[in-house]
Design an enzyme around this catalytic site. Sequence first.
Site, PDB file in Angstrom:
ATOM      1  N   HIS A  59     -12.778   3.049   3.495  1.00 11.91           N
ATOM      2  CA  HIS A  59     -11.952   4.114   2.929  1.00 11.91           C
ATOM      3  C   HIS A  59     -12.861   5.268   2.485  1.00 11.91           C
ATOM      4  CE1 HIS A  59      -9.070   0.712   2.443  1.00 11.91           C
ATOM      5  NE2 HIS A  59      -8.248   1.641   2.871  1.00 11.91           N
ATOM      6  N   SER A 119       0.855  -1.185   0.000  1.00  9.59           N
ATOM      7  CA  SER A 119       0.000   0.000   0.000  1.00  9.59           C
ATOM      8  C   SER A 119       0.890   1.234   0.000  1.00  9.59           C
ATOM      9  CB  SER A 119      -0.846  -0.025   1.268  1.00  9.59           C
ATOM     10  OG  SER A 119      -1.329   1.270   1.536  1.00  9.59           O
ATOM     11  N   SER A 120       0.372   2.320  -0.558  1.00  4.00           N
ATOM     12  CA  SER A 120       1.185   3.541  -0.659  1.00  4.00           C
ATOM     13  C   SER A 120       1.479   4.165   0.711  1.00  4.00           C
ATOM     14  CB  SER A 120       0.500   4.558  -1.567  1.00  4.00           C
ATOM     15  OG  SER A 120      -0.800   4.839  -1.095  1.00  4.00           O
ATOM     16  N   CYS A 121       0.800   3.688   1.769  1.00  2.00           N
ATOM     17  CA  CYS A 121       1.067   4.266   3.088  1.00  2.00           C
ATOM     18  C   CYS A 121       2.383   3.774   3.686  1.00  2.00           C
ATOM     19  CB  CYS A 121      -0.088   4.015   4.054  1.00  2.00           C
ATOM     20  SG  CYS A 121      -0.269   2.300   4.479  1.00  2.00           S
ATOM     21  N   TYR A 168      -0.088  -0.599  10.279  1.00  2.00           N
ATOM     22  CA  TYR A 168      -0.356  -1.263   8.995  1.00  2.00           C
ATOM     23  C   TYR A 168       0.853  -1.114   8.064  1.00  2.00           C
ATOM     24  CZ  TYR A 168      -2.707  -2.079   4.483  1.00  2.00           C
ATOM     25  OH  TYR A 168      -3.067  -2.543   3.248  1.00  2.00           O
ATOM     26  N   LYS A 180       3.289  -3.986   6.318  1.00  2.00           N
ATOM     27  CA  LYS A 180       3.489  -4.081   4.864  1.00  2.00           C
ATOM     28  C   LYS A 180       4.968  -3.956   4.505  1.00  2.00           C
ATOM     29  CE  LYS A 180      -0.577  -4.880   3.149  1.00  2.00           C
ATOM     30  NZ  LYS A 180      -0.815  -6.140   2.439  1.00  2.00           N
TER      31      LYS A 180
HETATM   32  O1  GFB Z   1      -9.384   6.666   2.600  1.00  2.00           O
HETATM   33  P1  GFB Z   1      -9.000   7.088   3.967  1.00  2.00           P
HETATM   34  O2  GFB Z   1      -9.783   6.515   5.081  1.00  2.00           O
HETATM   35  O3  GFB Z   1      -7.509   6.752   4.283  1.00  2.00           O
HETATM   36  O4  GFB Z   1      -9.120   8.695   4.087  1.00  2.00           O
HETATM   37  P2  GFB Z   1      -6.026   7.327   3.989  1.00  2.00           P
HETATM   38  C1  GFB Z   1      -8.597   9.579   3.137  1.00  2.00           C
HETATM   39  C2  GFB Z   1      -8.949  11.004   3.491  1.00  2.00           C
HETATM   40  O5  GFB Z   1     -10.367  11.192   3.348  1.00  2.00           O
HETATM   41  C3  GFB Z   1      -8.622  11.449   4.910  1.00  2.00           C
HETATM   42  C4  GFB Z   1     -10.890  11.865   4.467  1.00  2.00           C
HETATM   43  O6  GFB Z   1      -8.144  12.780   4.891  1.00  2.00           O
HETATM   44  C5  GFB Z   1      -9.986  11.394   5.618  1.00  2.00           C
HETATM   45  O7  GFB Z   1     -10.082  12.264   6.723  1.00  2.00           O
HETATM   46  N1  GFB Z   1     -12.317  11.519   4.615  1.00  2.00           N
HETATM   47  C6  GFB Z   1     -13.352  12.401   4.464  1.00  2.00           C
HETATM   48  C7  GFB Z   1     -12.837  10.336   4.946  1.00  2.00           C
HETATM   49  N2  GFB Z   1     -14.512  11.799   4.728  1.00  2.00           N
HETATM   50  C8  GFB Z   1     -14.233  10.516   5.011  1.00  2.00           C
HETATM   51  C9  GFB Z   1     -15.054   9.397   5.354  1.00  2.00           C
HETATM   52  O8  GFB Z   1     -16.271   9.482   5.466  1.00  2.00           O
HETATM   53  N3  GFB Z   1     -14.418   8.206   5.581  1.00  2.00           N
HETATM   54  C10 GFB Z   1     -13.061   8.080   5.455  1.00  2.00           C
HETATM   55  N4  GFB Z   1     -12.498   6.883   5.649  1.00  2.00           N
HETATM   56  N5  GFB Z   1     -12.260   9.141   5.167  1.00  2.00           N
HETATM   57  C11 GFB Z   1      -5.527   4.859   4.391  1.00  2.00           C
HETATM   58  C12 GFB Z   1      -4.680   4.129   5.367  1.00  2.00           C
HETATM   59  O9  GFB Z   1      -5.180   6.170   4.556  1.00  2.00           O
HETATM   60  O10 GFB Z   1      -5.269   4.537   3.050  1.00  2.00           O
HETATM   61  C13 GFB Z   1      -4.475   2.739   5.054  1.00  2.00           C
HETATM   62  O11 GFB Z   1      -5.205   4.334   6.659  1.00  2.00           O
HETATM   63  C14 GFB Z   1      -4.294   2.465   3.583  1.00  2.00           C
HETATM   64  O12 GFB Z   1      -3.380   2.285   5.761  1.00  2.00           O
HETATM   65  C15 GFB Z   1      -5.265   3.215   2.730  1.00  2.00           C
HETATM   66  O13 GFB Z   1      -2.991   2.762   3.167  1.00  2.00           O
HETATM   67  C16 GFB Z   1      -5.002   3.049   1.247  1.00  2.00           C
HETATM   68  O14 GFB Z   1      -5.769   7.522   2.527  1.00  2.00           O
HETATM   69  O15 GFB Z   1      -5.753   8.532   4.833  1.00  2.00           O
END
Ligand code: GFB
Length: 309
Positions: free
Chosen positions: A180, A108-110, A137, A141
């Site tokens: 996500h 994953s890109s994280c 996580y 990875k």
């Molecule tokens: O996709 P996401 O949960 O993960 O959130 P990451 C991306 C961005 O969207 C963050 C915002 O800035 C969140 O605050 N966001 C806005 C929301 N509204 C929402 C919502 O309703 N739900 C969610 N989930 N986010 C993940 C990693 O990071 O990416 C994992 O935690 C993994 O490890 C994955 O690598 C691909 O992009 O921040």
Amino acid sequence: MNKQHRVMVAGGTGLVGSALVRRLHAGGYANVLAPTRQTLDVADAAAVRAYLQQHQPDVLFIAAAKVGGIQANNTHRADFLLDNLRIQTSLIGGAHEAGIQRLMFLGSSCIYPRMAVQPITEDALLTGPLEPTNEPYAVAKIAGIKLCEAMAHQHGRAYVSVMPTNLYGPGDHYDLATSHVLPALIRKVHEAKQRGEAAVPVWGTGTPRREFLFVDDLADACVYLMEQAYAGPLLNIGTGEDISICELTELVMSVVGHTGHLQFDTSQPDGTPRKLLDVSRLTALGWQARTSMREGIALAYADYLARFG
Ligand code: GFB
């Protein structure tokens, strides 16, 4: 990898795994193994070893992982570290013991440092501190990537690692607490439209930028690389383009057909400010993403409606 090969997809019922299975079937692979959770617990090293010894796949794709969005990663920190370490060590270690020569591990890109120079090249790995919300996580990875590299170095195995950017598409998870951002926004916008509510709740400030890849494009890239017998170092898979969470929400609203306004919940974390992969190595190998974001979101929304609408 060729069509005569027996190809196993670990995690074959998840978002990524089911896309890989679709792509392999569409590409004429008749011998695809995709055990369900009921058939094989991929975290159980003894069960994995026995399964691999018995079925002897020629190629193994590791799409099995405990995954989730920013909140799930940030709260279930021990689970994300422990489950992912278990899953990947049983599969990578078990593959080696079973004599499997070719394997692709999906990361994953994280894994890259929080403040990595953008777009992020593969060389940025382990050059700085990680984003705290998903550090456990990411550490798991990174261990998987290093295990593949070590297997190649010590035992001559063709075990390669690819790093997809944020993924979405058919088969995604829509649980608002653990999903996500893209599936969460599809659901939130759809529900706001249904209830006649103008406000669409968005976590954080809406300013973070992310790159999104349609999952069937990812599967196509993985199969493409395996068919080319790619045996090189860690490789990024993405589109090369990013978008802010505000812009993303507006795009989802346009696809769903909802006019309203964004309501920010800044008690939720933003996570890393920007995550855009440098995909020049992949492009040089002759692969490029095909699905536009509007097209991909429309396909994901159609899948959401079919399952939950
Ligand atoms: O996709 P996401 O949960 O993960 O959130 P990451 C991306 C961005 O969207 C963050 C915002 O800035 C969140 O605050 N966001 C806005 C929301 N509204 C929402 C919502 O309703 N739900 C969610 N989930 N986010 C993940 C990693 O990071 O990416 C994992 O935690 C993994 O490890 C994955 O690598 C691909 O992009 O921040």
